[in-house]
Design a protein around this motif. Sequence first.
Motif, mmCIF file in Angstrom:
data_model
loop_
_atom_site.group_PDB
_atom_site.id
_atom_site.type_symbol
_atom_site.label_atom_id
_atom_site.label_comp_id
_atom_site.label_asym_id
_atom_site.label_seq_id
_atom_site.Cartn_x
_atom_site.Cartn_y
_atom_site.Cartn_z
ATOM 1 N N PHE A 138 0.849 -1.192 0.000
ATOM 2 C CA PHE A 138 0.000 0.000 0.000
ATOM 3 C C PHE A 138 0.882 1.238 0.000
ATOM 4 O O PHE A 138 1.725 1.423 0.888
ATOM 5 C CB PHE A 138 -0.923 0.021 1.218
ATOM 6 C CG PHE A 138 -1.856 1.200 1.206
ATOM 7 C CD1 PHE A 138 -3.023 1.166 0.459
ATOM 8 C CD2 PHE A 138 -1.551 2.358 1.903
ATOM 9 C CE1 PHE A 138 -3.879 2.261 0.416
ATOM 10 C CE2 PHE A 138 -2.394 3.458 1.868
ATOM 11 C CZ PHE A 138 -3.564 3.407 1.116
ATOM 12 N N LEU A 139 0.666 2.093 -1.015
ATOM 13 C CA LEU A 139 1.482 3.287 -1.221
ATOM 14 C C LEU A 139 0.635 4.528 -0.969
ATOM 15 O O LEU A 139 -0.380 4.754 -1.631
ATOM 16 C CB LEU A 139 2.055 3.286 -2.642
ATOM 17 C CG LEU A 139 2.942 2.068 -2.942
ATOM 18 C CD1 LEU A 139 3.214 1.946 -4.431
ATOM 19 C CD2 LEU A 139 4.246 2.147 -2.157
ATOM 20 N N SER A 140 1.049 5.332 -0.005
ATOM 21 C CA SER A 140 0.241 6.461 0.449
ATOM 22 C C SER A 140 0.245 7.612 -0.549
ATOM 23 O O SER A 140 1.268 7.906 -1.175
ATOM 24 C CB SER A 140 0.762 6.980 1.789
ATOM 25 O OG SER A 140 0.633 6.008 2.796
ATOM 26 N N GLY A 141 -0.903 8.280 -0.630
ATOM 27 C CA GLY A 141 -0.989 9.543 -1.346
ATOM 28 C C GLY A 141 -0.499 10.678 -0.470
ATOM 29 O O GLY A 141 0.111 10.468 0.585
ATOM 30 N N HIS A 142 -0.783 11.898 -0.894
ATOM 31 C CA HIS A 142 -0.246 13.070 -0.194
ATOM 32 C C HIS A 142 -1.051 13.373 1.068
ATOM 33 O O HIS A 142 -1.779 14.368 1.152
ATOM 34 C CB HIS A 142 -0.223 14.272 -1.137
ATOM 35 C CG HIS A 142 0.761 14.120 -2.251
ATOM 36 N ND1 HIS A 142 0.382 13.859 -3.544
ATOM 37 C CD2 HIS A 142 2.114 14.158 -2.246
ATOM 38 C CE1 HIS A 142 1.460 13.754 -4.308
ATOM 39 N NE2 HIS A 142 2.529 13.942 -3.543
ATOM 40 N N GLU A 143 -0.911 12.498 2.038
ATOM 41 C CA GLU A 143 -1.534 12.648 3.342
ATOM 42 C C GLU A 143 -0.407 12.867 4.351
ATOM 43 O O GLU A 143 0.592 12.141 4.340
ATOM 44 C CB GLU A 143 -2.314 11.380 3.695
ATOM 45 C CG GLU A 143 -3.236 11.513 4.870
ATOM 46 C CD GLU A 143 -4.544 12.203 4.527
ATOM 47 O OE1 GLU A 143 -5.336 12.459 5.448
ATOM 48 O OE2 GLU A 143 -4.767 12.500 3.331
ATOM 49 N N VAL A 166 -0.764 -6.807 4.413
ATOM 50 C CA VAL A 166 -0.609 -5.467 3.841
ATOM 51 C C VAL A 166 0.656 -4.842 4.395
ATOM 52 O O VAL A 166 0.877 -4.822 5.618
ATOM 53 C CB VAL A 166 -1.819 -4.563 4.171
ATOM 54 C CG1 VAL A 166 -1.634 -3.179 3.552
ATOM 55 C CG2 VAL A 166 -3.114 -5.202 3.699
ATOM 56 N N LEU A 167 1.492 -4.335 3.495
ATOM 57 C CA LEU A 167 2.665 -3.564 3.894
ATOM 58 C C LEU A 167 2.451 -2.125 3.442
ATOM 59 O O LEU A 167 2.384 -1.843 2.243
ATOM 60 C CB LEU A 167 3.944 -4.123 3.263
ATOM 61 C CG LEU A 167 5.240 -3.368 3.615
ATOM 62 C CD1 LEU A 167 5.532 -3.467 5.109
ATOM 63 C CD2 LEU A 167 6.416 -3.903 2.800
ATOM 64 N N ALA A 168 2.311 -1.215 4.400
ATOM 65 C CA ALA A 168 2.114 0.208 4.112
ATOM 66 C C ALA A 168 3.384 0.955 4.482
ATOM 67 O O ALA A 168 3.867 0.847 5.615
ATOM 68 C CB ALA A 168 0.922 0.754 4.896
ATOM 69 N N ILE A 169 3.924 1.712 3.539
ATOM 70 C CA ILE A 169 5.186 2.414 3.790
ATOM 71 C C ILE A 169 4.979 3.927 3.708
ATOM 72 O O ILE A 169 4.092 4.414 3.005
ATOM 73 C CB ILE A 169 6.288 1.979 2.797
ATOM 74 C CG1 ILE A 169 5.935 2.386 1.362
ATOM 75 C CG2 ILE A 169 6.539 0.479 2.891
ATOM 76 C CD1 ILE A 169 7.061 2.130 0.355
ATOM 77 N N ASP A 170 5.824 4.646 4.429
ATOM 78 C CA ASP A 170 5.830 6.107 4.335
ATOM 79 C C ASP A 170 6.632 6.524 3.109
ATOM 80 O O ASP A 170 7.779 6.081 2.935
ATOM 81 C CB ASP A 170 6.479 6.727 5.576
ATOM 82 C CG ASP A 170 5.519 6.866 6.737
ATOM 83 O OD1 ASP A 170 4.309 6.996 6.494
ATOM 84 O OD2 ASP A 170 5.989 6.836 7.893
ATOM 85 N N PRO A 171 6.083 7.391 2.282
ATOM 86 C CA PRO A 171 6.880 7.919 1.172
ATOM 87 C C PRO A 171 7.792 9.045 1.639
ATOM 88 O O PRO A 171 7.669 9.553 2.758
ATOM 89 C CB PRO A 171 5.811 8.448 0.204
ATOM 90 C CG PRO A 171 4.669 8.822 1.085
ATOM 91 C CD PRO A 171 4.699 7.881 2.257
#
Length: 687
Positions: A138-143, A166-171
């Motif tokens: 999971f790739l975050s949008g501009h949040e 699910v692997l969610a990373i900080d951009p």
Amino acid sequence: MNSLANQHQSHLEKLEQYVCTLYETKDQLRDHIYKRAERAFRAGEEARAAITTIDSWKNRKQQVKQAFYESIGMEEKQQSVKRPIAPPVQLVTTIEHDDYIVEKLLLEVRPKHFVTALLYKPVCTMDIAPNTYPAVLFLSGHEYEAKHSDYYHRVCLRFVQAGMIVLAIDPIGQGERISGMTDSEDQPVWGTGEHQRLGVQCYALATSIAHYFVDDAQRAIDYLVSRADVDSSKIAVTGNSGGGTQTAMMMLTDERIAAAAPATFIMNREQYLLAGGVQDAEQVWPGFTAAGFDHEDILLAFAPKPTLVCAVAYDFFPIEGAEQTVANSRKYWEMFAKAELLQLATDQSLHRYTDRLACQAATFFIRHLQAKEQLPSELWLTSFAAAEIEPLPAMTTEQLLVTTTGQVRTSIADARLITDELRILGQQLGEQRTAQYEQQPLDYAQKVFQWLEQRVVDHCARKPVNFKPRFVKVDTIDEIEVQYWLWWSQKDVLNSGYLFRKVPSSNRQTSSSSQPIAVAVWPRGTTMLQPYWTWIEARCNDGEDVLVVNVSGEGPHEPHPLYNKPNYLFFGKVHKLADELLWLNDSLAALRTYDVVRAIQFVREHLIKDEQQKVVLYGCGLFELYTKLAAVLAVVPHHFIERSDFTVEKWIFDHMQAEEDVMSVIFPKILKYIDLEQLPERVGEKQ
């Protein structure tokens, strides 16, 4: 202020506000760029229309992938042959919930470069737990909070609810990876503001901030593949907005992705061009449009894998573009008799990864990634959205922070940021330039001159025409006559300027015709005369003529603003036009440098009195970049009126706060070839 000074101010104010009725020019730069983009769009459509066989599809796929890698300054990796080992990972702690567990992770994607991440794993309620699970990156949008925001936490839980890891990373620039940059008012910037500042540095260094987004995401896939509880053949990727961009980039670069759901991003470039939006740097891929590629090619390159394009009706990414791109792309799946694997999911919403879209993406992944015997029943699929697993309370989302302070830069003493990496790259390029010059100075000068000439003068889009000059006498100030001149810089684009010339009086000798003509370039051109009047007057009193040039989009040619945003700041109209030129493998800096070269040619052909009279070029502030480069190409002396506090080199090694006019001086790859501080001397050796 004395009466003479008052009189001067009144004259100058009128000159700054003067509107010439010979030609309306405010839309010319925009129209010039849009016409070029339209030609590229049509060429791309024709090329895609010719794809009728699997062999022609394969050729196009390879072309688009290679073009993307070249665009972002990244070497293509042979994903199918051998991957690097998984990045070192530190399990910080685990949060247990009735339905899932959350592992808080630090991934060291490059030496001392840490990505903060959350891994969600379902708690199996069956008697026999599966050995492996499908997984979603999971790739975050501009949040701002990115992976630990309540919003994205709930989206991720939909995939957990469907039985996926699910692997969610900080951009970069969000969540726990904010670099600590500030703007000109010393206010912190993050997200698009940080991405744009880093992107500016990357352009000059012959790379792209997108390069680092892709590398982070690929290393996250490396980690997922290494886990014993992940089925490495069933890894999906999703994200919306900026996360949708990252999803699209992964669809182009990582063959291990088995399914994708890019949300609130896929459209087409033409629709977005007309809608008027501006994107930040990782979403702008130089040369991609010039090569004829569009969002349809992103889907083409991923075919025939399961793909769900998610879109919302009230998005600034026009839904018409998403609908058209999906419809046009269906033929690539049909070639493999897998048309059902390309779907479009929509919702009635503003720009957002809505719960409806999250549910549709989750069920889509399960349908196409699970083994047939593991597929949930149709009853489960239809009732999926009715009951969601309980999220962590909003008040406890801080518990999802991976680092002790909430930021990598302040929690890990020796952590490196992208800014550190770019400084190192800048130093390396500087050392390479110096070595080339010291070893073979004439060869170095020739190489730089040829590269610069190709980018500025010989660019395929430049269409020089007859100057067809025209002028209007508009004023006289203290025996200095002011003429407004118009001339064609290239086809469809007029430039202009004020010519200031001392009027001979009956009791004074006419100034020598061998006195130089000073050509001056500064931001806002003839609409900004008062700060420079002392300089203009001094030149004229010394017998020189002074031509103050309005390059394309400046002064009276300034385009109409975009959504009432300041034209010259990030995400204003000039930023949009500069980005569109980058897509076309060009730049506003190169185009305006060409304007200055043409202005010198115009002076030589129409304003020079005899062969003894020379042209001297003056630059001011950031626009000195144009005059420095033009001085080399046109072989004229160069001076500056007022130096800018920031130069391209300083942007690399110092923190860039001010953003006014920055997008006007982006010249991709320039620091790979040119030492701007020594440019006239070094390249002048060629002449």
